[in-house]
Design an enzyme around this catalytic site. Structure first.
Site, PDB file in Angstrom:
ATOM      1  N   ASP A   1      40.570  29.275  73.683  1.00  0.00           N
ATOM      2  CA  ASP A   1      41.142  28.049  74.254  1.00  0.00           C
ATOM      3  C   ASP A   1      41.183  28.107  75.776  1.00  0.00           C
ATOM      4  OD1 ASP A   1      41.764  26.814  71.740  1.00  0.00           O
ATOM      5  OD2 ASP A   1      43.402  28.233  71.519  1.00  0.00           O
TER       6      ASP A   1
ATOM      7  N   HIS B   1      46.429  35.613  70.357  1.00  0.00           N
ATOM      8  CA  HIS B   1      46.086  34.771  69.218  1.00  0.00           C
ATOM      9  C   HIS B   1      46.874  35.236  68.003  1.00  0.00           C
ATOM     10  CE1 HIS B   1      43.710  32.709  66.113  1.00  0.00           C
ATOM     11  NE2 HIS B   1      43.283  31.929  67.089  1.00  0.00           N
TER      12      HIS B   1
END
Length: 435
Positions: A370, A312
């Site tokens: 995600d 991320h």
């Protein structure tokens, strides 16, 4: 209100210097106020992507990427995801604190009672091709709300903003479900006031008039958690877009539509869609038997192959939302009996490699939210191209809260970034025969 407690001195090679105020937030890095830099020096700062620039002051969401910490109004995401529902979280983001019992009942009632959209939205939808991407449809639908609600389009009016906030949060699930139903050629399903926010969305998505539909509480809880985990995330690209768009004084619906459009990008809200597409590509090429080959390609920088759903930009440690979504993912797969589904087994294999392989561990490329939310949504039956639409649904409250905060800030001005110009210097137009 922040107070300048000390100053930073900017020194130049010609011997001159400038003192700039330094502000301390309640948490996180200090910031240097450079607003008067151009007036005092004739120079701008240069920060592509705004990676070192605080564009605003905010009291809504705080992220510590090194610690893997996410707070909404000071509350850890782990507590909100396990002890509150999405509408409680909406109230918190909008109002600044969690609701008491009466406030909770009133807020849930007003949101659920405004889930219907104008009937003419059906005719607006018919202007789109059936195979249009749902995010293209959703961007148009959200922007079109301003054409239906003239009583809530003045962004400078607090009452208008409050009405618009209720309508946006309440009607976003209906619009997303309508976009889905239109694409698959099924009749629209109207919302039901006795159902929860997440339960209503599931019904509008998957019910058909010829059959009764019962909301599965495990899937309802999973979807509600997805909404909570995506409700806000500080000054990301789409939130910054909403703030920049709203700074011009445009109506709230247009500002949120701009956020939807920005979220569509594969580097932002489209990440979970890209993750599932990656898994399906591996599956088509041979599935689990090809995982080792795929991982070798990921490690080879010259291959151009990327591992989607891992790592991320902000979290340099484990994404705090990922662990929560991992638990939900396992619960949903167990509930639906999909533990042995080939695609989900492939996802689990990738997860195990990323958590154990030194290459990924050293680079802290852990599975992010995600990765797990995409698996959950596919298991529930949500088509991959609708993943970003559900992200937009969840993020709407964050956008609204950030927009309202900006409008209420006495220091806010219309956004106007500067540039480092590298084009041609001034020149004269030559007659065409001399060019």
């Amino acid at each position: 209100m922040r107070i300048a407690e000390n100053k930073a001195t900017l020194s130049f090679s010609n011997g001159t210097s400038v003192d700039l105020p330094v502000y301390h937030g309640h948490m996180g890095p200090d910031v240097i106020d450079i607003r008067k830099l151009y007036g005092q020096t004739g120079m701008f700062t240069y920060d592509p992507g705004f990676l070192s620039t605080a564009s605003c002051q905010s009291a809504i969401t705080y992220i510590d990427g090194d610690k893997g910490e996410l707070l909404y109004r000071g509350y850890p995401i782990e507590q909100l995801a396990t002890q509150c529902d999405y509408l409680d979280t909406c109230y918190l983001l909008l109002k600044g604190d969690l609701p008491n019992l009466k406030e909770r009942q009133d807020f849930h009632k007003i949101i659920i009672s405004h889930t219907m959209v104008h009937e003419q939205m059906q005719f607006f939808l018919r202007g789109f091709r059936r195979d249009a991407h749902p995010m293209a449809v959703l961007t148009g639908l959200v922007g079109a709300l301003s054409a239906f609600y003239h009583d809530s389009t003045d962004i400078s009016n607090p009452e208008h903003r409050e009405i618009a906030a209720v309508r946006l949060i309440a009607q976003m699930p209906t619009l997303v479900a309508m976009a889905y139903k239109y694409g698959v050629g099924e009749p629209y399903v109207y919302p039901r006031s006795e159902l929860s926010y997440a339960g209503n969305f599931l019904r509008m998505m998957f019910a058909i008039p010829s059959e009764d539909y019962r909301v599965n509480p495990v899937l309802e809880r999973a979807l509600d958690r997805i909404f909570i985990l995506h409700a806000d995330h500080e000054q990301n690209a789409s939130t910054s877009t909403v703030r920049l768009c709203g700074s011009s004084g445009t109506n709230p619906f247009a500002a949120i539509a701009a956020g939807v459009a920005c979220l569509w990008g594969p580097a932002h809200g489209g990440a979970n869609e890209a993750c599932l597409n990656m898994l399906e590509d591996i599956q088509r090429q041979g599935g689990i038997a090809k995982v080792g080959q795929f991982i070798d390609q990921v490690k080879d920088k010259s291959s151009g192959i990327k591992l989607m759903g891992f790592g991320h930009r902000v979290y340099k440690n484990y994404d705090p939302r990922a662990k929560l979504m991992q638990d939900t993912c396992n619960e949903v797969l167990s509930e639906l009996g999909l533990e042995n589904d080939p695609l989900f087994k492939l996802a689990k294999q990738l997860e195990q490699i990323a958590l154990e392989d030194d290459y990924f561990v050293q680079r802290k490329l852990y599975p992010n939210v995600d990765f797990y939310s995409g698996i959950v949504q596919r298991a529930i039956g949500v088509p991959v191209n609708l993943f970003t639409g559900i992200f937009a649904l969840a993020r709407t409250v964050g956008w609204v809260a950030q927009l309202n905060e900006m409008i209420g800030d006495p220091e806010y001005k219309i956004g106007r970034p500067r540039q480092l110009f590298t084009g041609s210097v001034a020149r004269n137009v030559k007659p065409i025969e001399q060019r």
